[in-house]
Design a protein around this motif. Sequence first.
Motif, PDB file in Angstrom:
ATOM      1  N   THR A  11       0.842  -1.196   0.000  1.00 55.64           N
ATOM      2  CA  THR A  11       0.000   0.000   0.000  1.00 55.64           C
ATOM      3  C   THR A  11       0.875   1.243   0.000  1.00 55.64           C
TER       4      THR A  11
ATOM      5  N   GLU B  56      -1.984   8.085   0.158  1.00 55.56           N
ATOM      6  CA  GLU B  56      -2.217   9.402  -0.423  1.00 55.56           C
ATOM      7  C   GLU B  56      -0.984  10.300  -0.395  1.00 55.56           C
TER       8      GLU B  56
ATOM      9  N   VAL C  99       4.218  -4.269   2.496  1.00 59.34           N
ATOM     10  CA  VAL C  99       4.694  -2.978   3.021  1.00 59.34           C
ATOM     11  C   VAL C  99       3.549  -1.961   3.036  1.00 59.34           C
ATOM     12  N   VAL C 100       3.544  -1.140   4.089  1.00 61.40           N
ATOM     13  CA  VAL C 100       2.549  -0.070   4.193  1.00 61.40           C
ATOM     14  C   VAL C 100       3.278   1.264   4.303  1.00 61.40           C
TER      15      VAL C 100
ATOM     16  N   ALA D  63       0.553   5.010   6.263  1.00 55.81           N
ATOM     17  CA  ALA D  63      -0.529   4.912   7.248  1.00 55.81           C
ATOM     18  C   ALA D  63      -0.372   6.095   8.208  1.00 55.81           C
ATOM     19  N   ASP D  64      -1.412   6.375   8.952  1.00 57.31           N
ATOM     20  CA  ASP D  64      -1.353   7.505   9.894  1.00 57.31           C
ATOM     21  C   ASP D  64      -0.297   7.275  10.958  1.00 57.31           C
TER      22      ASP D  64
ATOM     23  N   PHE E 182       1.066   7.819  14.795  1.00 60.29           N
ATOM     24  CA  PHE E 182       0.349   7.562  16.049  1.00 60.29           C
ATOM     25  C   PHE E 182       0.362   8.843  16.867  1.00 60.29           C
TER      26      PHE E 182
ATOM     27  N   LEU F 132      -1.340  14.903   8.551  1.00 60.83           N
ATOM     28  CA  LEU F 132      -1.535  15.641   7.301  1.00 60.83           C
ATOM     29  C   LEU F 132      -0.301  15.634   6.404  1.00 60.83           C
TER      30      LEU F 132
ATOM     31  N   THR G 184       7.058  -4.151   6.351  1.00 64.83           N
ATOM     32  CA  THR G 184       7.569  -2.948   7.029  1.00 64.83           C
ATOM     33  C   THR G 184       6.558  -1.804   6.883  1.00 64.83           C
ATOM     34  N   CYS G 185       6.518  -0.929   7.888  1.00 60.43           N
ATOM     35  CA  CYS G 185       5.562   0.185   7.900  1.00 60.43           C
ATOM     36  C   CYS G 185       6.293   1.521   8.019  1.00 60.43           C
TER      37      CYS G 185
ATOM     38  N   ASP H 280       5.158   5.385   8.504  1.00 59.02           N
ATOM     39  CA  ASP H 280       3.991   6.243   8.715  1.00 59.02           C
ATOM     40  C   ASP H 280       4.158   7.625   8.098  1.00 59.02           C
TER      41      ASP H 280
ATOM     42  N   GLU I 219       4.506  17.645   8.631  1.00 58.95           N
ATOM     43  CA  GLU I 219       5.454  17.596   7.524  1.00 58.95           C
ATOM     44  C   GLU I 219       5.661  16.138   7.133  1.00 58.95           C
TER      45      GLU I 219
ATOM     46  N   GLN J 270       9.410  -0.737  11.875  1.00 64.11           N
ATOM     47  CA  GLN J 270       8.458   0.335  12.132  1.00 64.11           C
ATOM     48  C   GLN J 270       9.184   1.681  12.047  1.00 64.11           C
TER      49      GLN J 270
ATOM     50  N   ALA K 138      13.070  -0.533  14.997  1.00 68.46           N
ATOM     51  CA  ALA K 138      11.984   0.445  15.071  1.00 68.46           C
ATOM     52  C   ALA K 138      12.531   1.818  15.412  1.00 68.46           C
TER      53      ALA K 138
END
Lengths: 327, 327, 327
Positions: free
Chosen positions: C146, C149, C163-164, C167-168, C170, C185, C200-201, C203, C208, C223, C241
């Motif tokens: 994924t 946006e 893999v992401v 994502a938002d 935290f 944002l 793996t993620c 965020d 910014e 992470q 991480a």
Amino acid sequence: MSAVRLGQIVEALGGELQGGSPGTEIRRLAPLETAGGDALSFLSNPRYQSQLAASQAACVIVGPALRDAALARGACIVAPDPYVYFARVTQLWKRLQGLGATVGIHPSAVVHEEAQVHPTASIGPLCVVERGAVIGAHTRLASRVTVGERCRLGERCIVHPGVVIGADGFGFAHEGGQWVKIEQLGAVRIGHDVEIGANTCIDRGALEDTVIEDGVKLDNLIQIAHNVHIGRHTAMAGCSAVAGSTKIGAHCTIAGAASIVGHLELADNVHISTNTVVTHSISRPGQYTGVFPMDDNARWEKNAATLRQLHRLRERIKALEQTHKGG
Amino acid sequence: MSAVRLGQIVEALGGELQGGSPGTEIRRLAPLETAGGDALSFLSNPRYQSQLAASQAACVIVGPALRDAALARGACIVAPDPYVYFARVTQLWKRLQGLGATVGIHPSAVVHEEAQVHPTASIGPLCVVERGAVIGAHTRLASRVTVGERCRLGERCIVHPGVVIGADGFGFAHEGGQWVKIEQLGAVRIGHDVEIGANTCIDRGALEDTVIEDGVKLDNLIQIAHNVHIGRHTAMAGCSAVAGSTKIGAHCTIAGAASIVGHLELADNVHISTNTVVTHSISRPGQYTGVFPMDDNARWEKNAATLRQLHRLRERIKALEQTHKGG
Amino acid sequence: MSAVRLGQIVEALGGELQGGSPGTEIRRLAPLETAGGDALSFLSNPRYQSQLAASQAACVIVGPALRDAALARGACIVAPDPYVYFARVTQLWKRLQGLGATVGIHPSAVVHEEAQVHPTASIGPLCVVERGAVIGAHTRLASRVTVGERCRLGERCIVHPGVVIGADGFGFAHEGGQWVKIEQLGAVRIGHDVEIGANTCIDRGALEDTVIEDGVKLDNLIQIAHNVHIGRHTAMAGCSAVAGSTKIGAHCTIAGAASIVGHLELADNVHISTNTVVTHSISRPGQYTGVFPMDDNARWEKNAATLRQLHRLRERIKALEQTHKGG
């Protein structure tokens, strides 16, 4: 990004706009340091007050105590808790900019005909919702989320990509050197307003359900094993893990990469530090820690080698004390 | 849930039904404490014997030693190993209730035309099976699983959502401050009866294969690096990790969040405790541990600060001992 | 596998072929120990020189210092850095064998019409590329990736399954015992030649962007929290991480399962050992470690128990020293 006027913000969220015009256009939200003349910023931690005077921001959100300092610089919005106010501004901003908006079930999602998805829920691309699963009102599965058989999510939940809810818990009996699978017949029950980070896993219970109560926030890559129960408004940071059948109270915080072993009980308002391993139940609120302090490698090697003789060192101290008393 | 009669259970699984009727209908499997009059329960750990008398369960599975205690309460099924018997009951239960049943290749899965999927295997929604992959008889990929090029799974494996089998191992040569990729030309070879938990990753080997032997059980969010070899019937709990080229023996257990560094060899029957870091090979069976003990934060701070001076403390003890001898 | 001639290899990659014929056919790349007469192997670490003489390999890649030893055995390719040369051979091999080749956008991928995908990029099966995302030339998303946006990947990146990106982060404000979401944002900005391991993620930033610079290599199940900045050519191993807003320099290495807490700054050329927790900023290059040494369980128990009294032990040593001075 289209502009938002300061007046729109205070109309929607309250707070007092001072020293500035409601017509001022905001095009960005930004930290004090990097905010330009088109940005709204905020100051919540008094430690950063020194950055206030120098900031180029069009307007700064502050608490009542900093009203004068802020006004000396220029426009400000005064709110009782500027950080919470700022959080609400980000929500308004996202809504006004139309970011992240999706509705309904994406055609690429695979939703079982016997799953129940509330008409206001949104199921993103390539999600899987299995038989008997229930997705509550306004809950949003981002993309590539799996919600397993009979698992339930409440209202207004946010589930990030790659999350797996309701995979089998890790349960086996041991027979003649081999493992015999214990089928996991429970499910996962998730309350309202729960957020679940990317690639986090919440296993279904063995016989009863794994339970995540209202308002719980889980970061990315977290492991929640079968039959775990997490109390409301507890937050867990990335890469933390809870082993089977452990019960965590309400309003706890579990920092990143902390581990909680199985079959424990943690009271409400317990705070676990980063990378700490919780090996016994905790009945009193407070902060708990267990982290090996980092050092440069050479010093660590010496100290770690000595650590392996620590018990003997204690015996030597005892002997010295005895000798001294004896003498 | 439809009911299952006690008679059906002993017919299918053996064991002696005593003090009860084969016609009794069971509608749930439940722990002793919460079991109601429609539930079958079990007692395997003698520690919980005190819960037996008070349990409302319709029937309790026990070992021969507890037959009399169980009969004093009501119906029981006596079996040589009540936990293994219970495991078999969960399997029977799942089958009879038609839970989790899927067959064949879900239409949303992407299976390469040169992959070989056994007709009795099941490939769940949104899985990816790449060229040359082989999926054995009765093996089940849940949903959103990737099986990479030329990777092979044996028979009766269970692979949970989000698992990645056969991503590239992490291999680079270093040249002038930059990394040069070493293409990972091996694959992953997985035996029979292997279970792999949600979002676990097993990388392909660099030149030869990463190997997971028969009966291995892997929990969620585990990292198995390239060229690792895991011996049969070894079990690894959630968030554990094995670095490249390490060989783990048979019948080992690796507890949650334990890490094993690369290029090591662990003998058979080695047991690694939670969060332990294995930094050297282990040639003898046994339990191995290395966890910083948790404490309340204030006490931890004092002890951790002292830990950084541990080697010097040892020198001071030595000096005291010398002085004493000298005196 | 079709054969590749030694002559083809030195034509493509340079190096001197000695003691052998350009027409010799290579059918495998293999380690010295297991290489057969159809295999090309390499020797980069002089520690393994003893394996050279006995190797059955058709040809061995060596550095200039080992030319004579290699020639005594048979054919060799001499290259300034044999490991880098070997890496290039694996790349050539993969290309010639047509492994892993995919092009364009797989029909099962969900790519938003307002995303920009370079025509030479490849988007694998069941990937999600959201609105405003940008995928650079020759970048490859394997499968089930994924990209959220407005997130951007540079050229020649490799992104493994699961893999992401984006994502938002935290982020929550605390109000009356509940968490108020801070909408995230920012986005994620990834440079050229970045490789990202399975599941793996990374965020998105709060205001910014989260930034991953050119040449960074991330292993599996990592992470990367919001607003993190990772300098060019830094490599991070599996299950490590980085918490929010931390800045890691260039040319660092972070070993497996290491954790770096939030709001820190690490200089260039910092090397963090496995499972080490970095709790403060590091301004000097070097190797840093903090790992509890593993022991057999009984010894660990004694030492760990004593560790919880370490500060008191220090006081006792001090008392003994005082007594002695006093005497």
